[in-house]
Design an enzyme around this catalytic site. Structure first.
Site, PDB file in Angstrom:
ATOM      1  N   ASN A   9       0.805  -1.153  -0.047  1.00  0.00           N
ATOM      2  CA  ASN A   9       0.035   0.010   0.064  1.00  0.00           C
ATOM      3  C   ASN A   9       0.807   1.229  -0.017  1.00  0.00           C
ATOM      4  O   ASN A   9       1.528   1.729   1.274  1.00  0.00           O
ATOM      5  CB  ASN A   9      -0.959  -0.182   1.320  1.00  0.00           C
ATOM      6  CG  ASN A   9      -1.784   1.261   1.504  1.00  0.00           C
ATOM      7  OD1 ASN A   9      -1.760   2.053   0.299  1.00  0.00           O
ATOM      8  ND2 ASN A   9      -2.479   1.406   2.560  1.00  0.00           N
ATOM      9  N   LYS A  11      -0.193   4.160  -0.409  1.00  0.00           N
ATOM     10  CA  LYS A  11      -0.580   5.309   0.244  1.00  0.00           C
ATOM     11  C   LYS A  11      -0.317   6.612  -0.728  1.00  0.00           C
ATOM     12  O   LYS A  11      -0.437   6.585  -1.994  1.00  0.00           O
ATOM     13  CB  LYS A  11      -0.337   5.483   1.850  1.00  0.00           C
ATOM     14  CG  LYS A  11      -0.178   4.162   2.471  1.00  0.00           C
ATOM     15  CD  LYS A  11      -0.111   4.561   4.095  1.00  0.00           C
ATOM     16  CE  LYS A  11      -0.527   3.153   4.809  1.00  0.00           C
ATOM     17  NZ  LYS A  11      -0.370   3.348   6.077  1.00  0.00           N
ATOM     18  N   HIS A  95      -9.819   1.219   4.486  1.00  0.00           N
ATOM     19  CA  HIS A  95      -8.458   1.342   5.250  1.00  0.00           C
ATOM     20  C   HIS A  95      -8.561   2.381   6.347  1.00  0.00           C
ATOM     21  O   HIS A  95      -9.637   3.289   6.243  1.00  0.00           O
ATOM     22  CB  HIS A  95      -7.322   1.987   4.308  1.00  0.00           C
ATOM     23  CG  HIS A  95      -5.982   1.882   4.999  1.00  0.00           C
ATOM     24  ND1 HIS A  95      -5.645   2.843   5.990  1.00  0.00           N
ATOM     25  CD2 HIS A  95      -5.015   1.055   4.747  1.00  0.00           C
ATOM     26  CE1 HIS A  95      -4.519   2.616   6.377  1.00  0.00           C
ATOM     27  NE2 HIS A  95      -3.976   1.359   5.750  1.00  0.00           N
ATOM     28  N   GLU A  97      -7.043   4.344   7.531  1.00  0.00           N
ATOM     29  CA  GLU A  97      -6.745   6.075   7.440  1.00  0.00           C
ATOM     30  C   GLU A  97      -8.006   6.645   6.526  1.00  0.00           C
ATOM     31  O   GLU A  97      -8.225   8.038   6.728  1.00  0.00           O
ATOM     32  CB  GLU A  97      -5.312   6.425   6.282  1.00  0.00           C
ATOM     33  CG  GLU A  97      -4.496   5.766   7.323  1.00  0.00           C
ATOM     34  CD  GLU A  97      -3.149   5.529   6.515  1.00  0.00           C
ATOM     35  OE1 GLU A  97      -3.135   5.480   5.472  1.00  0.00           O
ATOM     36  OE2 GLU A  97      -2.213   5.081   7.286  1.00  0.00           O
ATOM     37  N   GLU A 169      -5.553  -4.720  10.519  1.00  0.00           N
ATOM     38  CA  GLU A 169      -4.437  -3.843  10.719  1.00  0.00           C
ATOM     39  C   GLU A 169      -5.036  -3.005  11.896  1.00  0.00           C
ATOM     40  O   GLU A 169      -5.603  -2.023  12.099  1.00  0.00           O
ATOM     41  CB  GLU A 169      -4.549  -2.762   9.649  1.00  0.00           C
ATOM     42  CG  GLU A 169      -4.205  -3.333   8.106  1.00  0.00           C
ATOM     43  CD  GLU A 169      -3.479  -2.385   7.329  1.00  0.00           C
ATOM     44  OE1 GLU A 169      -2.353  -2.601   7.059  1.00  0.00           O
ATOM     45  OE2 GLU A 169      -4.304  -1.279   7.076  1.00  0.00           O
ATOM     46  N   GLY A 175       2.193   2.641  10.915  1.00  0.00           N
ATOM     47  CA  GLY A 175       3.394   3.646  10.530  1.00  0.00           C
ATOM     48  C   GLY A 175       3.983   3.972  12.177  1.00  0.00           C
ATOM     49  O   GLY A 175       4.548   5.133  12.184  1.00  0.00           O
ATOM     50  N   SER A 216       3.388  -1.833  10.721  1.00  0.00           N
ATOM     51  CA  SER A 216       4.800  -1.781  10.842  1.00  0.00           C
ATOM     52  C   SER A 216       5.365  -3.102  10.428  1.00  0.00           C
ATOM     53  O   SER A 216       6.338  -3.565  10.952  1.00  0.00           O
ATOM     54  CB  SER A 216       5.127  -1.729  12.216  1.00  0.00           C
ATOM     55  OG  SER A 216       4.682  -0.091  12.493  1.00  0.00           O
TER      56      SER A 216
HETATM   57  P1  13P Z   1       2.974   0.603   7.625  1.00  0.00           P
HETATM   58  O1  13P Z   1       3.622  -0.702   7.072  1.00  0.00           O
HETATM   59  O2  13P Z   1       3.583   1.763   7.285  1.00  0.00           O
HETATM   60  O3  13P Z   1       2.628   0.524   9.218  1.00  0.00           O
HETATM   61  O4  13P Z   1       1.522   0.704   7.421  1.00  0.00           O
HETATM   62  C1  13P Z   1       0.584  -0.219   7.147  1.00  0.00           C
HETATM   63  C2  13P Z   1      -0.782   0.002   6.525  1.00  0.00           C
HETATM   64  O5  13P Z   1      -1.412   0.869   6.742  1.00  0.00           O
HETATM   65  C3  13P Z   1      -1.008  -0.670   5.318  1.00  0.00           C
HETATM   66  O6  13P Z   1      -2.128  -0.654   4.592  1.00  0.00           O
END
Ligand code: 13P
Length: 256
Positions: A9, A11, A95, A97, A169, A175, A216
């Site tokens: 991902n 992002k 997601h 976010e 997740e 992150g 992470s």
């Molecule tokens: P990170 O791997 O940067 O923690 O992000 C995970 C994530 O949100 C994948 O969709």
């Protein structure tokens, strides 16, 4: 036996064609050589079409990071499933976010509509679920995640559930460099994700669905997650933006 699936991902990164191609030209062939795993790259919409031209069919697939449930309409700025068909095979839905700031456009009900729409168009949804730190600390993880799973799959047939991918997740792990422990992630996926699917659709369906862990994940810790019986892969953010993503995928398969 569930086939492992590792998804990147990106992002809101590498969204210019030159940036995206610079990474993809380095990782495409080595990723394609890793056997026994589905690899999915989910870049920003702005580069999907360009990447679709250079990604062959072998080994590596493309996914979008979101979509609207409608096919067309007065929806300024939205991307519809029919726009994605032909460009990519997968689409991330729900997601955290997006759920955090999306309001009614990212509610449990909206996520469900997107899942149904994706399946109707032949796209494979990667459905994200996960609790925040407060719910985790209050011991509410299973109830919350189970509720998200139930809502996302509402009204689907057992056949349809067999076609989705879920990604557990935990929000506090995204992150932050502080991943869940493999054992804790395995437990939540067993109880809250597969357990909920078993109640609604039966044990066989629950045992066949692929479930990723995300939060992470990197090349150093992927093996621990892949060694867990309930975890079929990872949804990777930050660690998917570098050529080292190839190492991560290679180690994922080796640990299986
Ligand atoms: P990170 O791997 O940067 O923690 O992000 C995970 C994530 O949100 C994948 O969709």
């Amino acid at each position: 036996m569930r086939r492992p699936i590792v998804a990147a991902n990106w992002k809101m990164h590498l969204g210019r064609v030159d940036q995206a191609l610079a990474l993809v030209r380095r990782i495409r062939l080595p990723l394609g050589r890793v056997e026994g795993v589905d690899v999915v790259l989910c870049p920003p919409f702005t580069v999907l079409a360009s990447l679709a031209e250079v990604i062959g069919s072998k080994g590596v697939a493309l996914g979008a990071q979101n979509m609207h449930w409608d096919d067309h309409g007065a929806q300024t700025g939205e991307i519809s499933p029919s726009m994605l068909v032909g460009l990519c095979r997968y689409v991330i839905i729900g997601h955290s976010e997006r759920r955090a700031s999306g309001g009614s456009a990212e509610s449990d009900g909206a996520v469900n509509r997107k899942v149904i729409s994706a399946l109707t168009h032949g796209l494979t949804p990667i459905i994200c679920v996960g609790e925040d730190a407060a719910r985790n600390e209050a011991g509410e993880t299973d109830v919350f995640v189970g509720g998200q799973v139930r809502a996302a799959l509402d009204g689907l047939s057992a056949d349809d559930v067999g076609r989705v991918v879920l990604a557990y997740e935990p929000i506090w792990a995204i992150g932050t460099g502080r991943s869940a422990t493999p054992a804790a992630a395995n437990r939540t996926i067993a109880l809250a994700v597969r357990g909920t699917i078993a109640l609604g659709f039966g044990e066989a369906v629950a045992g066949a669905v692929r479930v990723q862990y995300g939060g992470s994940v990197n090349a150093q810790n992927i093996a621990g997650f892949m060694a867990m019986p309930e975890i079929d892969g990872a949804l990777v953010g930050g660690a998917s933006l570098q050529p080292e993503f190839v190492d991560l995928v290679t180690r994922a398969v080796a640990a299986r």
